[in-house]
Every structure is written in C-alpha cells, then in structure tokens.
Design an enzyme around this catalytic site. Sequence first.
Site, short mmCIF file in Angstrom:
data_model
loop_
_atom_site.label_atom_id
_atom_site.label_comp_id
_atom_site.label_asym_id
_atom_site.label_seq_id
_atom_site.Cartn_x
_atom_site.Cartn_y
_atom_site.Cartn_z
N LYS A 128 -11.16 -1.05 6.36
CA LYS A 128 -9.98 -0.61 7.10
C LYS A 128 -10.43 -0.08 8.46
CE LYS A 128 -6.13 2.65 6.91
NZ LYS A 128 -5.18 3.32 6.02
N ARG B 232 0.49 10.42 0.20
CA ARG B 232 0.86 11.49 1.13
C ARG B 232 2.07 12.27 0.66
NH1 ARG B 232 0.41 8.50 7.06
NH2 ARG B 232 -1.66 7.54 6.75
N GLU C 64 0.85 -1.20 0.00
CA GLU C 64 0.00 0.00 0.00
C GLU C 64 0.88 1.25 0.00
OE1 GLU C 64 -2.88 2.51 3.00
OE2 GLU C 64 -2.87 0.32 3.21
#
Length: 207
Positions: free
Chosen positions: A126, A42, A38
Amino acid sequence: MPQPFDHTPVIPVLTIERVEDAIPLATALIEGGLNALEVTLRTPSALGVIEKIARDLPHALVGAGTVLRTADVTAAKNAGAKFLVSPGLTQSLAAAGIASGLPYLPGAVTPSEVMIAREFGFSFLKFFPAKEYGGVAMLKAWAPIFPGIEFCPTGGVSEANAAEYLALPNVPVVGGTWVANAEAIRSGDWAGIRERALRASKLRPPR
C-alpha cells in the site's frame, strides 16, 4: 499482484458507522462490479460489518484496513476478513500478517520502507497517503528501482486521477473513498454508489 485482486482496478476504502449499512452498501458495490471491499478498522462497528458481509455475502472479498496491531490481525481474521491492509509495517505486524495466511498489503512510502517490506517477503504494498508522498511521480520513479514490487496507492486518489495511477507499470489497482464516501453511506445513497462503482470498474490500465 496477489490473485484475489487481479480482476479489479479499484478497491473501495470504506469507513462504516452502522452495521445495518453493511449489506446494502456491499450489494451496491458488487452490483457495480467491485468485489474487493476494504472496511477500515476506524469505527466501533467495523468488525461487525466485516463479519456480516463475510457471512451474508460469501462471494464478496471483504478485507480489513487500518490494521495497526497484531490484535487487529487476529480480530479481523476471526470476523471473516479475507485480506489485510495496514498504513505501515512493523516486525510484529509482519509476522502476524504472514502467520494469518491472508493476503496482506503493508504500507510503505519511502525507499527504505519498501526495502524492509521486501526483506519480509512482501511484493504488493500500500502507498498511503499517496498524494502527500509524491503520488504518480513518486511511483513512476520507483518502477525501475524496485522491479517486481507493485503498489496500491490510496489517499488523494479520485475518479479524476485514478486512470493516471493505473497507467503506471507498478500500479495494478488503486484504493479510494470516492466510490462510497462516508456521507454517501450515511445517507444511504446506494444508487449513487452503484453508479460510481460501475464507472470505477471500467477503469482498466492500458497494458
């Protein structure tokens, strides 16, 4: 659990600042037995990292994390992402995620959010930040309340407590930064990352 993740106990959550680190990092993780990666959206380089891994290591299951807007869904898919992860869920994001055709893990940390995600058709969610929202105890309490719903806890999950999460019946996989944290990536500690990945790949839930 969606098919792409059914052979891994840990999804490394990666924040990568330089595109040139993409291949040595992904190679170290894959050699360590972790194939689902993953890459969080960011940093300015994140989409370039996803694109490079998807192009040069087609056997890797590279996905985009920190998906916040519908535009992120489009950009991630165009870059070659094979799955999507978001910290929460909105109606527009749910629609975009479903339309993408990619496995999508939306975030949920309250019973109402789990119920909303379930109404949209999601059964693998999640749970972030796991530590701050009750961790193992919360997910254990949810197991009988939400049968058929599984979670990937992230945030405060570490090598020390990952097995405790994986022992829960509703947690088939965890996400974590400990395998390849930002400092290890910056310093190019590929050997250390490979060793941590090897240990993480052996964390199997007692089913």
